[in-house]
Write an enzyme that holds these catalytic residues in place. Structure first.
Site, mmCIF file in Angstrom:
data_model
loop_
_atom_site.group_PDB
_atom_site.id
_atom_site.type_symbol
_atom_site.label_atom_id
_atom_site.label_comp_id
_atom_site.label_asym_id
_atom_site.label_seq_id
_atom_site.Cartn_x
_atom_site.Cartn_y
_atom_site.Cartn_z
ATOM 1 N N SER A 104 0.788 -1.240 0.000
ATOM 2 C CA SER A 104 0.000 0.000 0.000
ATOM 3 C C SER A 104 0.815 1.283 0.000
ATOM 4 C CB SER A 104 -0.958 0.024 1.197
ATOM 5 O OG SER A 104 -2.171 -0.609 0.864
ATOM 6 N N LYS A 107 0.294 3.916 -2.700
ATOM 7 C CA LYS A 107 -0.626 5.057 -2.630
ATOM 8 C C LYS A 107 0.107 6.394 -2.592
ATOM 9 C CE LYS A 107 -4.516 2.564 -0.516
ATOM 10 N NZ LYS A 107 -3.955 1.215 -0.311
ATOM 11 N N SER A 298 -5.971 4.370 4.137
ATOM 12 C CA SER A 298 -5.470 3.381 3.178
ATOM 13 C C SER A 298 -6.642 2.797 2.387
ATOM 14 C CB SER A 298 -4.688 2.259 3.871
ATOM 15 O OG SER A 298 -3.887 1.566 2.924
#
Length: 463
Positions: A104, A107, A298
């Protein structure tokens, strides 16, 4: 160097984000979703950096990390870079230019590219247009996953379908709505990225990616942050909520395409809107706010939507592949080191993504550059250690020195653990860091090991 964001909190969990430069203006003044008057005077959580603070030495940083002996928890393949945010000087680096699975922390790439491509003030529209026949209304998805199905949705400050419905009724005049057609054709390609693990489409953190959905495809907009049951047919779910707002039954909803503006209608009159004519429009919160929400929570659905916004700006298909190509183009335009970068999605759920630590640290440095205030909104969404987002429950015990001093994006897949962000040292110097491990032993506690590294930087001058 750009002003470092300060997060302060008062009694009763009142939250204040002090944004540098023009960000407050982009939001149209104080944002009630993120600000509240602290009472009594707030205590500081994330310290302001000092431009005069002494910079750590490479030897000091390396010694602080080496003594932690984290290889047992993170495995032997550790990709790492730590730089001074102000000067860009590299303080420690281990395979810094070798792309690896980022999870993640992808991102961060999505955030910087969409802020650069769309700009922080851009709002994603959702429109309703006249259908081919009297009373038909076509709900056209513009790619806003925060769209609220009712008066209260999951995302603060979101556009609302009930507001859109009221505009439609006024636009139709004496014509009663009879049917709702949902059009999610803005996106192309598969609804699930081929590199996702098999449980992601139904696991509550990922799902069907569509240009038309409400509340991040949640079945219940009151769901807690993180896991939630998601609709397998988000376009139809949005259509049913819109139909209800128009006083129509769920049976009045079907999938289709909006007619081209000016197309001939089967029974048009001078008093009725032409087929394809816009009847109503609502818009999302500003892009800077969407980026903040994506990073803090997230949010995978929001990340995929923002990646597709980059694709639309760059003239690419609004798909997983098109978004990846577009984001790499924007990285190159920004002068960032994108060699070897592979972007299969915008959320980091795909194991086909490849990002090197150096790209992440240079993204952070660019976002802090006073010449690029449009990118500084990236910092507002980074979770604060032991306080917010995905770091709320971390940085205790062995890593307590990092509490309130670390602001970072985390990444987790099976066997993959990563973290990238900024940390304020004990002397008040701000460092940017990226730490990625892609062969983590199953028996280890990698999150604690990652936190200990950042905490070591927070707890020392490292000179």
């Amino acid at each position: 160097m750009a002003a470092v964001l300060v997060l302060v909190v008062g009694v009763g969990a009142a939250l204040v984000l002090v944004r540098p430069g023009p960000i407050d203006g982009w939001l149209g003044g104080a944002d009630p979703a993120t600000t509240a008057a602290p009472d009594p005077a707030p205590r500081q959580v994330l310290a302001v950096a000092s431009d005069s603070a002494p910079m750590p030495t490479p030897a000091g940083v390396k010694a602080a990390i080496d003594k932690l002996n984290v290889s047992a928890a993170l495995g032997e393949r550790l990709h790492l870079e730590i730089i001074d945010l102000k000067t860009g000087e590299v303080l420690d680096a281990r395979a810094p230019q070798e792309p690896t699975v980022p999870a993640s922390v992808t991102k961060l790439v999505t955030a910087v590219t969409v802020l650069a491509a769309r700009g922080p003030a851009y709002r994603i529209p959702t429109v309703a247009v006249a259908g081919a026949n009297p009373g038909e209304v076509v709900l056209v998805g513009g790619g806003d996953p925060t769209l609220a199905g009712g008066k209260t949705g999951y995302y603060p400050g979101a556009a609302r379908l009930d507001v859109l419905a009221e505009q439609v009724r006024k636009a139709l005049g004496g014509t009663a709505p009879t049917k709702v057609i949902v059009d999610g054709s803005l996106y192309s390609g598969p609804a699930h990225e081929p590199g996702w693990d098999s449980d992601i489409p139904t696991g509550g953190y990922g799902g069907t990616i569509s240009a038309l959905m409400i509340d991040g495809a949640r079945n219940d907009p009151k769901s807690e942050q993180g896991y939630a049951e998601r609709s397998a047919e988000p376009e139809l779910a949005a259509g049913r909520a819109f139909a209800a707002a128009l006083g129509l039954p769920a049976s009045a909803v079907s999938a289709g395409r909006a007619p081209r503006a000016g197309a001939a209608s089967g029974a048009a009159t001078a008093a009725e809107p032409a087929a394809g004519a816009e009847l109503a429009r609502v818009e999302s919160a500003p892009m800077v706010r969407l980026v903040e929400l994506m990073l803090e929570q997230s949010d995978n659905f929001l990340a995929e939507a923002l990646a597709r916004q980059v694709a639309l700006v760059q003239g690419k298909p609004a798909s997983f592949a098109g978004s990846g190509e577009a984001m790499k183009e924007v990285l190159a335009e920004l002068g960032l080191p994108a060699e070897g970068t592979e972007l299969a999605d915008g959320s980091g759920l795909s194991r086909d993504n490849r990002i090197a630590p150096r790209l992440l640290t240079e993204i952070l440095q660019l976002a802090a550059d006073p010449s690029r205030p449009d990118l500084s909104g990236l910092f507002a969404g980074l979770p604060v250690a032991a306080w917010s987002g995905t770091l709320r429950e971390r940085y205790g015990d062995q890593a307590r020195a990092g509490a309130g001093a670390v602001r970072a994006k985390t990444g987790t897949l099976s066997g993959v653990h990563a973290i990238s962000g900024v940390v304020t040292t004990a002397d008040g110097r701000v460092l940017a860091f990226a730490i990625l491990a892609d062969r983590v032993p199953h028996s280890a506690d990698p999150q604690v090991a990652l936190d200990r590294i950042a905490a070591a930087l927070a707890g020392c001058g490292c000179r």
